[in-house]
Write a protein that holds these residues in place. Structure first.
Motif, PDB file in Angstrom:
ATOM      1  N   MET A 162       0.819  -1.197   0.000  1.00  0.00           N
ATOM      2  CA  MET A 162       0.000   0.000   0.000  1.00  0.00           C
ATOM      3  C   MET A 162       0.861   1.258   0.000  1.00  0.00           C
ATOM      4  O   MET A 162       0.531   2.245  -0.665  1.00  0.00           O
ATOM      5  N   THR A 163       1.969   1.241   0.732  1.00  0.00           N
ATOM      6  CA  THR A 163       2.866   2.397   0.730  1.00  0.00           C
ATOM      7  C   THR A 163       3.493   2.579  -0.637  1.00  0.00           C
ATOM      8  O   THR A 163       3.592   3.701  -1.148  1.00  0.00           O
ATOM      9  N   ALA A 164       3.916   1.488  -1.262  1.00  0.00           N
ATOM     10  CA  ALA A 164       4.494   1.571  -2.605  1.00  0.00           C
ATOM     11  C   ALA A 164       3.484   2.146  -3.587  1.00  0.00           C
ATOM     12  O   ALA A 164       3.829   2.976  -4.440  1.00  0.00           O
ATOM     13  N   ALA A 165       2.226   1.744  -3.473  1.00  0.00           N
ATOM     14  CA  ALA A 165       1.188   2.241  -4.376  1.00  0.00           C
ATOM     15  C   ALA A 165       1.002   3.741  -4.213  1.00  0.00           C
ATOM     16  O   ALA A 165       0.867   4.482  -5.201  1.00  0.00           O
ATOM     17  N   VAL A 166       0.980   4.220  -2.981  1.00  0.00           N
ATOM     18  CA  VAL A 166       0.821   5.650  -2.726  1.00  0.00           C
ATOM     19  C   VAL A 166       1.981   6.442  -3.331  1.00  0.00           C
ATOM     20  O   VAL A 166       1.779   7.477  -3.979  1.00  0.00           O
ATOM     21  N   TYR A 167       3.193   5.953  -3.152  1.00  0.00           N
ATOM     22  CA  TYR A 167       4.348   6.685  -3.656  1.00  0.00           C
ATOM     23  C   TYR A 167       4.424   6.668  -5.179  1.00  0.00           C
ATOM     24  O   TYR A 167       4.860   7.648  -5.788  1.00  0.00           O
ATOM     25  N   THR A 168       4.002   5.585  -5.807  1.00  0.00           N
ATOM     26  CA  THR A 168       3.978   5.569  -7.275  1.00  0.00           C
ATOM     27  C   THR A 168       2.923   6.550  -7.787  1.00  0.00           C
ATOM     28  O   THR A 168       3.138   7.249  -8.780  1.00  0.00           O
ATOM     29  N   ALA A 169       1.793   6.605  -7.103  1.00  0.00           N
ATOM     30  CA  ALA A 169       0.741   7.535  -7.513  1.00  0.00           C
ATOM     31  C   ALA A 169       1.189   8.984  -7.347  1.00  0.00           C
ATOM     32  O   ALA A 169       0.874   9.851  -8.174  1.00  0.00           O
ATOM     33  N   ARG A 170       1.929   9.266  -6.284  1.00  0.00           N
ATOM     34  CA  ARG A 170       2.429  10.623  -6.061  1.00  0.00           C
ATOM     35  C   ARG A 170       3.425  11.031  -7.149  1.00  0.00           C
ATOM     36  O   ARG A 170       3.607  12.221  -7.419  1.00  0.00           O
ATOM     37  N   LYS A 171       4.070  10.046  -7.758  1.00  0.00           N
ATOM     38  CA  LYS A 171       4.988  10.305  -8.866  1.00  0.00           C
ATOM     39  C   LYS A 171       4.257  10.340 -10.208  1.00  0.00           C
ATOM     40  O   LYS A 171       4.887  10.394 -11.264  1.00  0.00           O
ATOM     41  N   ARG A 172       2.930  10.289 -10.160  1.00  0.00           N
ATOM     42  CA  ARG A 172       2.077  10.348 -11.347  1.00  0.00           C
ATOM     43  C   ARG A 172       2.296   9.143 -12.275  1.00  0.00           C
ATOM     44  O   ARG A 172       2.099   9.245 -13.489  1.00  0.00           O
ATOM     45  N   LEU A 173       2.680   8.018 -11.706  1.00  0.00           N
ATOM     46  CA  LEU A 173       2.776   6.793 -12.488  1.00  0.00           C
ATOM     47  C   LEU A 173       1.417   6.112 -12.515  1.00  0.00           C
ATOM     48  O   LEU A 173       0.616   6.260 -11.589  1.00  0.00           O
ATOM     49  N   LYS A 174       1.145   5.364 -13.557  1.00  0.00           N
ATOM     50  CA  LYS A 174      -0.091   4.600 -13.629  1.00  0.00           C
ATOM     51  C   LYS A 174       0.118   3.314 -12.834  1.00  0.00           C
ATOM     52  O   LYS A 174       0.868   2.429 -13.242  1.00  0.00           O
ATOM     53  N   ALA A 175      -0.546   3.216 -11.685  1.00  0.00           N
ATOM     54  CA  ALA A 175      -0.277   2.125 -10.750  1.00  0.00           C
ATOM     55  C   ALA A 175      -1.452   1.169 -10.646  1.00  0.00           C
ATOM     56  O   ALA A 175      -2.608   1.589 -10.529  1.00  0.00           O
ATOM     57  N   LEU A 176      -1.148  -0.104 -10.671  1.00  0.00           N
ATOM     58  CA  LEU A 176      -2.126  -1.160 -10.415  1.00  0.00           C
ATOM     59  C   LEU A 176      -1.664  -1.939  -9.196  1.00  0.00           C
ATOM     60  O   LEU A 176      -0.517  -2.386  -9.150  1.00  0.00           O
ATOM     61  N   MET A 177      -2.522  -2.077  -8.197  1.00  0.00           N
ATOM     62  CA  MET A 177      -2.195  -2.866  -7.023  1.00  0.00           C
ATOM     63  C   MET A 177      -3.006  -4.154  -7.047  1.00  0.00           C
ATOM     64  O   MET A 177      -4.233  -4.123  -7.024  1.00  0.00           O
ATOM     65  N   LEU A 178      -2.305  -5.280  -7.117  1.00  0.00           N
ATOM     66  CA  LEU A 178      -2.934  -6.594  -7.089  1.00  0.00           C
ATOM     67  C   LEU A 178      -2.706  -7.204  -5.719  1.00  0.00           C
ATOM     68  O   LEU A 178      -1.567  -7.299  -5.250  1.00  0.00           O
ATOM     69  N   THR A 179      -3.763  -7.625  -5.061  1.00  0.00           N
ATOM     70  CA  THR A 179      -3.625  -8.206  -3.728  1.00  0.00           C
ATOM     71  C   THR A 179      -4.693  -9.260  -3.500  1.00  0.00           C
ATOM     72  O   THR A 179      -5.842  -9.105  -3.921  1.00  0.00           O
ATOM     73  N   LYS A 180      -4.290 -10.328  -2.849  1.00  0.00           N
ATOM     74  CA  LYS A 180      -5.229 -11.404  -2.538  1.00  0.00           C
ATOM     75  C   LYS A 180      -6.150 -11.010  -1.400  1.00  0.00           C
ATOM     76  O   LYS A 180      -7.331 -11.365  -1.374  1.00  0.00           O
ATOM     77  N   GLU A 181      -5.609 -10.261  -0.428  1.00  0.00           N
ATOM     78  CA  GLU A 181      -6.393  -9.889   0.740  1.00  0.00           C
ATOM     79  C   GLU A 181      -5.888  -8.576   1.302  1.00  0.00           C
ATOM     80  O   GLU A 181      -4.737  -8.195   1.090  1.00  0.00           O
ATOM     81  N   PHE A 182      -6.723  -7.897   2.013  1.00  0.00           N
ATOM     82  CA  PHE A 182      -6.416  -6.575   2.549  1.00  0.00           C
ATOM     83  C   PHE A 182      -5.622  -6.655   3.845  1.00  0.00           C
ATOM     84  O   PHE A 182      -5.971  -7.421   4.745  1.00  0.00           O
ATOM     85  N   GLY A 183      -4.535  -5.898   3.925  1.00  0.00           N
ATOM     86  CA  GLY A 183      -3.872  -5.682   5.210  1.00  0.00           C
ATOM     87  C   GLY A 183      -2.678  -6.552   5.547  1.00  0.00           C
ATOM     88  O   GLY A 183      -1.817  -6.143   6.313  1.00  0.00           O
ATOM     89  N   GLY A 184      -2.642  -7.791   5.057  1.00  0.00           N
ATOM     90  CA  GLY A 184      -1.499  -8.647   5.341  1.00  0.00           C
ATOM     91  C   GLY A 184      -1.356  -9.015   6.806  1.00  0.00           C
ATOM     92  O   GLY A 184      -2.329  -9.061   7.565  1.00  0.00           O
ATOM     93  N   GLN A 185      -0.113  -9.245   7.225  1.00  0.00           N
ATOM     94  CA  GLN A 185       0.162  -9.718   8.582  1.00  0.00           C
ATOM     95  C   GLN A 185      -0.357  -8.806   9.695  1.00  0.00           C
ATOM     96  O   GLN A 185      -0.793  -9.307  10.739  1.00  0.00           O
TER      97      GLN A 185
END
Length: 293
Positions: A1-24
């Motif tokens: 989620m942090t990586a997704a936010v930072y890519t978006a702030r750099k105006r990159l087109k970001a896709l986040m694929l995740t099996k489940e929310f939140g992890g450990q």
């Protein structure tokens, strides 16, 4: 989620694929070492992460990634149970999952007495007898948490405790003591419709003990969720993705962050920092490789 936010702030087109929310963190009740919060639960912290992610134009798909390949043109192909996606750079931040005991009865009774999350399932065992298997921080924290719910808690460790001193101290200070079996191996989980007992064996004498319980909480460590990239990335002996200090892997354009990578310390704050770092390094890679503006 942090990586997704930072890519978006750099105006990159970001896709986040995740099996489940939140992890450990979703399995963690007490977090006292994430900066900005003297105390917060894992689910509460992840809810705040989720709120921040959704403030950005990030495409989120709840799918399980099953494969990762690279085409002849250098682009990457990510295969999931919901489709196939193409990207110029990929950040692997898939975390870890609970390690299993691999003993008779474990698989059969998952959801019927066998659990890997005391925070999630602990309330179901109010007034019952339970066992926690493990000797690390997560095992002791699970035993401490369950002691306030269950009537009786057994703690089974293979070779004593490998936990932080403050966690061991809290275990010793419980008003309702946990029953400890140190130097024991779990050999079988028994029951009919649900868990009824746990068989443990003394590592020295080999004598077996049967504990009458209704729940077993397995807390013996974690395995990296890295199978989907095993054909393309280099692993260490723990099957963690090998990276340098800038989250770069053996393949240009592929980065790894958090617990799935080979960093020595597994902490929420470190994983989040890794995600931010990976996004910025990925941006730098794309800037030089593809000339993004």
């Amino acid at each position: 989620m942090t990586a997704a936010v930072y890519t978006a702030r750099k105006r990159l087109k970001a896709l986040m694929l995740t099996k489940e929310f939140g992890g450990q963190p979703m399995w963690t009740m007490d977090i006292e070492n994430y900066m900005g919060y003297q105390f917060i639960t894992g689910p509460e912290l992840m809810e705040k992460f989720d709120e921040q992610v959704r403030k950005f134009p990030i495409d989120i798909k709840y799918e399980e990634v099953t494969g990762l390949t690279q085409g002849t043109d250098g682009t990457f192909h990510v295969i999931s149970d919901g489709g196939k996606y193409q990207a110029q750079a990929v950040i692997v931040a898939s975390g870890k999952r609970p390690r299993r005991l691999e003993v008779p009865g474990e698989a059969e009774f998952i959801g019927r007495g066998v659990s890997f999350c005391a925070t999630c399932d602990g309330p179901l065992y109010a007034g019952k007898h339970v066992a926690v298997v493990g000797g690390g921080n997560s095992a002791l924290q699970a035993a401490i948490e369950l002691s306030g719910v269950a009537e009786k808690v057994y703690l089974i460790s293979l070779h004593g405790y490998n936990a932080d001193p403050i966690v061991i101290e809290r275990l010793r200070e419980l008003t309702k003591p946990v029953i400890e079996f140190s130097g024991y191996t779990t050999t079988e989980i028994k029951g009919s419709e649900a868990v009824e007992s746990l068989i443990i064996s003394n590592n020295e004498t080999k004598a077996q003990t049967e504990l009458a319980i209704q729940g077993v909480f397995v807390e013996i460590g974690l395995l990296p969720n890295s199978e989907f990239c095993q054909d393309i990335l280099a692993f260490n002996k723990y099957r963690e993705v090998v990276t340098d200090c800038r989250t770069r892997t053996n393949i240009p354009g592929l980065f790894a962050a958090g617990d799935v990578a080979n960093g020595p310390d597994k902490q929420i704050v470190i994983a989040a920092g890794d995600g931010a770092k990976a996004a910025m390094v990925a941006y730098e890679y794309l800037l030089h490789k593809h000339g993004i503006k």
